[in-house]
Write a protein that holds these residues in place. Sequence first.
Motif, short mmCIF file in Angstrom:
data_model
loop_
_atom_site.label_atom_id
_atom_site.label_comp_id
_atom_site.label_asym_id
_atom_site.label_seq_id
_atom_site.Cartn_x
_atom_site.Cartn_y
_atom_site.Cartn_z
N ASN A 215 1.90 -10.47 -19.17
CA ASN A 215 3.36 -10.89 -19.26
C ASN A 215 4.21 -11.01 -17.92
O ASN A 215 4.79 -11.62 -17.48
CB ASN A 215 4.17 -10.06 -20.21
CG ASN A 215 3.82 -10.35 -21.60
OD1 ASN A 215 3.51 -11.22 -22.15
ND2 ASN A 215 3.77 -9.23 -22.47
N ALA A 216 3.70 -9.87 -16.94
CA ALA A 216 4.16 -9.72 -15.67
C ALA A 216 3.87 -10.87 -14.97
O ALA A 216 4.42 -11.54 -13.98
CB ALA A 216 3.77 -8.42 -15.08
N ARG A 218 3.24 -13.90 -16.01
CA ARG A 218 3.85 -15.07 -16.19
C ARG A 218 5.32 -15.17 -15.53
O ARG A 218 5.62 -16.07 -14.97
CB ARG A 218 4.21 -15.17 -17.80
CG ARG A 218 2.93 -15.48 -18.57
CD ARG A 218 3.11 -15.16 -20.14
NE ARG A 218 4.23 -15.83 -20.62
CZ ARG A 218 4.73 -15.80 -21.59
NH1 ARG A 218 4.40 -14.73 -22.52
NH2 ARG A 218 5.96 -16.33 -22.01
N GLN A 219 5.99 -13.87 -15.38
CA GLN A 219 7.22 -13.86 -14.83
C GLN A 219 7.12 -14.22 -13.32
O GLN A 219 7.69 -14.66 -12.64
CB GLN A 219 7.62 -12.31 -15.20
CG GLN A 219 9.15 -12.17 -14.50
CD GLN A 219 10.33 -13.03 -15.08
OE1 GLN A 219 10.17 -13.37 -16.08
NE2 GLN A 219 11.14 -13.59 -14.00
N ARG A 220 6.11 -13.43 -12.83
CA ARG A 220 5.94 -13.97 -11.32
C ARG A 220 5.54 -15.27 -11.06
O ARG A 220 6.07 -15.63 -10.04
CB ARG A 220 4.60 -12.93 -10.72
CG ARG A 220 4.39 -13.10 -9.47
CD ARG A 220 3.13 -12.16 -8.82
NE ARG A 220 3.61 -10.66 -9.27
CZ ARG A 220 2.79 -9.58 -9.05
NH1 ARG A 220 1.56 -9.94 -8.47
NH2 ARG A 220 3.19 -8.38 -9.28
N THR A 222 6.87 -17.70 -12.68
CA THR A 222 8.15 -18.07 -12.84
C THR A 222 9.01 -18.06 -11.49
O THR A 222 9.68 -19.12 -11.09
CB THR A 222 9.03 -17.70 -14.05
OG1 THR A 222 8.15 -18.07 -15.32
CG2 THR A 222 10.41 -18.20 -14.11
N ASP A 223 8.89 -16.72 -11.02
CA ASP A 223 9.66 -16.68 -9.72
C ASP A 223 9.03 -17.46 -8.42
O ASP A 223 9.94 -18.13 -7.69
CB ASP A 223 9.65 -15.09 -9.46
CG ASP A 223 10.19 -14.17 -10.54
OD1 ASP A 223 11.09 -14.79 -11.09
OD2 ASP A 223 9.98 -13.12 -10.62
#
Length: 515
Positions: A215-216, A218-220, A222-223
């Motif tokens: 999950n982390a 995926r967020q990275r 996106t950033d």
Amino acid sequence: MKLKKIALSVLLTACWLARPDGASAQRIYSADRDEQAQATQKIVADLQSGTLFDKQLKNLSLLAKRDMEASLAAAKARMRSDISSFTTWRDVNCVVGRVDKSIKQVHADNDAENNAIRQKLQQLRDQITTANAAYLAMKRETECKKADGSEDLDTEKCPELQPGQLATFFEHAGDLKDIEESVRFLTDSYGKNKDVTAAVDTAKSVLASLERLYNAYRQRMTDYNNLQGELLDLRLPLKKVALQALQVEEQHLKSIIKIRARQEVEEADILLMIDDYEAYSDKYSLGFSRADAPPCSPEGDDTPRPSKNRSLRRVQEQNIEMALRDLVASVRYNEASLDKAKNGLVESEDLLRQSRERAAEEEERLEAAVESAAGAKERRAAEAALSKAREEAAAEEAKLSAAFERHQRDVPHFTEKVSDSREELATKLFALHLAAGVSARGQIPRKLAALREAREDHAHSIRKSGVMARAYQLTVSGGVKRLALYHKGGIKPSVVARLVHAAANVAIPPVLAGT
């Protein structure tokens, strides 16, 4: 006069180019700074290629190998010491019992404990499914960005996959077969009465960390997709670094589960060996009982404690070597008795057959004498001789038959005794072999697991440092390259000397000519 002015102008230009200050775009070449810049560029290249960290991992592997060799050597010395102490069966029971008590086990009659372990194993399987779903979501969002206002994938926005490390990574990263196999090992170990609670808890914690890791990531991603301006050029390199970090973390988490599962499997195998030893002990009353405390003194002292049962104490205190010698002698005696019984059976059978043949011949001769008798007196004498011969033949046959039947009984009797004595000898020798194996392997799984975990933590630290170094390299590599090119340029002193020399050759002769 005009030539003189040109010479002076060339000389002044050469001197101006040789000025050490930064008054112009030109500068004097510095060999020291050029050497430092090139060395810095080489260090950055090494960080990028990972050679420094590869050497560290190789050195760590050599050190870990030596640590394991030292641990195995210590276990070997302990095994030899234990085997040397095998004087009585109490000594053997002490060693086996000590190892048995050091391994956590579950009991079939403890329903609460068994239900708790089965529930945790099922939760672990459910966590694998959840982690796999998180991986698939990460893969979907990493492979391609979603088209605006749609759940469909925009394949035109996937330059990082054409080609790149992501495609290769996704062929293996989400493959949780290693973890599933480790869970299967844990289940098999539990089936051998091994308490796997601690290992299952570790596996559950690792799977939760793995899910958070996906999950982390995926967020990275996106950033990184939201980077604008000058940082846009760093988006793809940063994604590669993030991918490498994900690989390192995932590899570490999987390795931890595999190490714990391996320890449980090895300890479960030891429990099976102890089960076999207990069965042999029960069969020949060697005095080992897993329900009782090891027959050693408390506080880790291996001094044997006598049993309260007299018959059991007599067996436990019996010298193993002397008992085995007696068994060997018993085997040899029973084998000799069996051979004697077989030979006696064959001999008595032959004697009985010969006796019957002689009796039949004698009876036939006497019957012929009775028939050929001339008078009544001779006939009565022949009949009396025939009757006596028959009585003697019957008595001899009864005697030989009794011997034959005795040998017939002795053969299976001694055959059984030979089989039993051989089996007892082989079983007790194998029990000693099992005890030696238990002694040798008793502490090994736990020690090797600790060494493997320490090595994995150290290797993970090195791999993680390598990823961080590559991240820094991406940031500074461009500047280092430009700096190296800058210091590699400039006007070298040899060029300045040639300019001055040329200017002097042009300016001095006219000046001398004008004087």
